[in-house]
Design a protein around this motif. Structure first.
Motif, PDB file in Angstrom:
ATOM      1  N   SER A 140       0.809  -1.219   0.000  1.00 19.56           N
ATOM      2  CA  SER A 140       0.000   0.000   0.000  1.00 19.56           C
ATOM      3  C   SER A 140       0.843   1.269   0.000  1.00 19.56           C
ATOM      4  O   SER A 140       0.542   2.232  -0.713  1.00 19.56           O
ATOM      5  CB  SER A 140      -0.916  -0.012   1.230  1.00 19.56           C
ATOM      6  OG  SER A 140      -1.620   1.197   1.361  1.00 19.56           O
ATOM      7  N   GLY A 141       1.919   1.288   0.803  1.00 18.96           N
ATOM      8  CA  GLY A 141       2.766   2.478   0.858  1.00 18.96           C
ATOM      9  C   GLY A 141       3.390   2.792  -0.483  1.00 18.96           C
ATOM     10  O   GLY A 141       3.462   3.955  -0.899  1.00 18.96           O
ATOM     11  N   SER A 142       3.828   1.743  -1.196  1.00 19.02           N
ATOM     12  CA  SER A 142       4.414   1.933  -2.523  1.00 19.02           C
ATOM     13  C   SER A 142       3.367   2.406  -3.530  1.00 19.02           C
ATOM     14  O   SER A 142       3.649   3.249  -4.389  1.00 19.02           O
ATOM     15  CB  SER A 142       5.026   0.623  -3.014  1.00 19.02           C
ATOM     16  OG  SER A 142       6.179   0.293  -2.288  1.00 19.02           O
ATOM     17  N   ARG A 143       2.174   1.860  -3.420  1.00 16.26           N
ATOM     18  CA  ARG A 143       1.105   2.260  -4.340  1.00 16.26           C
ATOM     19  C   ARG A 143       0.765   3.744  -4.139  1.00 16.26           C
ATOM     20  O   ARG A 143       0.595   4.490  -5.105  1.00 16.26           O
ATOM     21  CB  ARG A 143      -0.129   1.393  -4.096  1.00 16.26           C
ATOM     22  CG  ARG A 143      -1.235   1.619  -5.107  1.00 16.26           C
ATOM     23  CD  ARG A 143      -2.458   0.778  -4.795  1.00 16.26           C
ATOM     24  NE  ARG A 143      -3.499   0.988  -5.804  1.00 16.26           N
ATOM     25  CZ  ARG A 143      -4.779   0.822  -5.588  1.00 16.26           C
ATOM     26  NH1 ARG A 143      -5.207   0.427  -4.406  1.00 16.26           N
ATOM     27  NH2 ARG A 143      -5.663   1.024  -6.538  1.00 16.26           N
ATOM     28  N   ARG A 144       0.690   4.161  -2.899  1.00 12.89           N
ATOM     29  CA  ARG A 144       0.404   5.572  -2.597  1.00 12.89           C
ATOM     30  C   ARG A 144       1.482   6.483  -3.181  1.00 12.89           C
ATOM     31  O   ARG A 144       1.187   7.493  -3.840  1.00 12.89           O
ATOM     32  CB  ARG A 144       0.314   5.764  -1.092  1.00 12.89           C
ATOM     33  CG  ARG A 144       0.281   7.220  -0.610  1.00 12.89           C
ATOM     34  CD  ARG A 144       0.210   7.258   0.905  1.00 12.89           C
ATOM     35  NE  ARG A 144       0.315   8.596   1.455  1.00 12.89           N
ATOM     36  CZ  ARG A 144       1.460   9.150   1.850  1.00 12.89           C
ATOM     37  NH1 ARG A 144       2.603   8.477   1.732  1.00 12.89           N
ATOM     38  NH2 ARG A 144       1.473  10.366   2.356  1.00 12.89           N
TER      39      ARG A 144
END
Length: 404
Positions: free
Chosen positions: A51-55
């Protein structure tokens, strides 16, 4: 001392190899934009894995869309850059740090890259507490006037505090206190502090009172309009998704296996669940069975969201906005989670159907949504308004308010 000697010879060997390959780089060639930002994270954003990378990937896309140049640096060892993610970000117009040599044959290290591009940089976006602590002094030494942002990603202190309380482990609380000290020091130094939700902004206020410096920029989610959705009757089973490098996801899957599904199967033994996520440890892989499927990494997850009947995310600790919750809402897939998983989302009148804070409540909510088409359809239809605050447009305005 030993590590320094090893690093020296590794870099020397790498420089020699790059000279033979004639991989000469100038990261300031062909600069296209008047405004530029350096973004540094622990790794190149693996947009399809966590999720952090997607954000962060979506933020980079918004910057590129608005003609803001991005220099991207990953805090990996130099020899770990043979990855498809480099090409992905290059295709977006991002200048990605890769090991190379300058015109004199000298290796361009991460620090040299920063020195080379800082004169053209207006802002530096440091992603995660340890990255800020490591690179803030380097950045400020080379360009004292540059504005530096501290992107907390999530409030690490809060996450470790909750883990400590769940595990009843004081050693984890000591780790939480160390992170609190680090995060507050970073906040004081930063020109802007970026939190992932208004909930964390309020929590941070208990320790840090410069509210004007704090900006909430959450995950980016866009509702997916589906002209031919799979009907309630044709859907079946449950779905969980989450990268296993993140410990709360490991705990959630163990909780599913040990308690939730065991109780659920007493009422409906036909329901099965698929567990998607990169890098599952052996302890998770061992849980695999016909009704508890450990799928692992899946490049394209759409079919799972479009054909499952319920998304389940029984997170017992953690912090920040949970990308998996937003992803479920994007597809209009009704979900069941905990108060930890629901943080930052306003489910309004559906909260009592979606949020459960005991095994019994979670199972009750799963069964209600699984068996009642009318309730399922309402929760599905309401997904669109729940993620409106996380739309591309809303986030774009917040990002541009920082940069321009």
């Amino acid at each position: 001392m030993f590590k320094s000697i090893k690093l020296y010879f590794r870099l020397k060997s790498l420089a020699s190899k790059l000279r033979k390959q004639k991989k000469e780089l100038d990261f300031t060639n062909n600069l296209k934009y008047n405004t530029n930002v350096i973004i540094i994270d622990v790794k190149l954003p693996e947009y399809d894995k966590d999720s952090g990378s997607r954000r962060l990937t979506e933020i980079i896309k918004l910057l590129a869309k608005n003609n803001i140049g991005v220099f991207l640096l990953a805090d990996f060892k130099e020899y770990r850059f043979t990855t498809d993610y480099v090409e992905y970000f290059k295709d977006l117009g991002v200048v990605v740090y890769e090991p190379g040599v300058d015109k004199h044959g000298k290796l361009i290290t991460k620090n040299e890259f920063i020195k080379q591009v800082l004169p053209f940089t207006d802002f530096v976006w440091l992603h995660r507490p340890e990255i800020f602590a490591k690179y803030y002094p380097i950045v400020k030494k080379n360009k004292p006037t540059v504005k530096v942002f501290f992107d907390m990603v999530d409030f690490h202190y809060l996450r470790f505090k909750r883990e400590s309380e769940l595990a009843k482990d004081l050693s984890i609380m000591k780790k939480a206190d160390k992170f609190l000290k680090l995060e507050l020091e970073n906040c004081k130094k930063a020109d802007k502090v970026i939190v992932i939700s208004d909930v964390e902004k309020e929590t941070l206020k208990e320790f840090y009172d410069e509210d004007s410096k704090v900006v909430s920029i959450g995950n980016i989610h866009q509702y997916i309009e589906n002209e031919n959705p799979v009907s309630f009757e044709k859907r079946k089973d449950l779905l969980f998704i989450g990268g296993f490098d993140h410990k709360p996801n490991v705990d959630a899957v163990n909780y599913l296996a040990d308690e939730i599904m065991t109780l659920l199967w007493k009422s409906n033994p036909e329901i099965s669940i698929s567990i998607i996520g990169s890098n599952p440890p052996e302890s998770i892989i061992k849980l695999n069975s016909d009704k508890f499927r450990i799928v692992g990494y899946v490049e394209e997850v759409s079919s799972y969201f479009l054909n499952s009947r319920i998304f389940v995310a029984p997170l017992r600790y953690g912090a920040g906005i949970k990308g998996k919750i937003g992803q479920s809402l994007e597809f209009g897939l009704p979900l069941v989670t905990t108060n930890i998983g629901a943080e930052g989302f306003n489910f309004q009148e559906n909260s009592n159907i979606i949020v459960g804070n005991s095994t019994e409540e979670i199972v009750k909510n799963i069964l209600l949504l699984y068996q009642n088409e009318e309730v399922w359809s309402k929760v599905s239809a309401d997904s669109k308004k729940v993620i409106e605050p996380f739309s591309t447009y809303e986030t774009e305005q917040k990002v541009l308010s920082l940069i321009k």
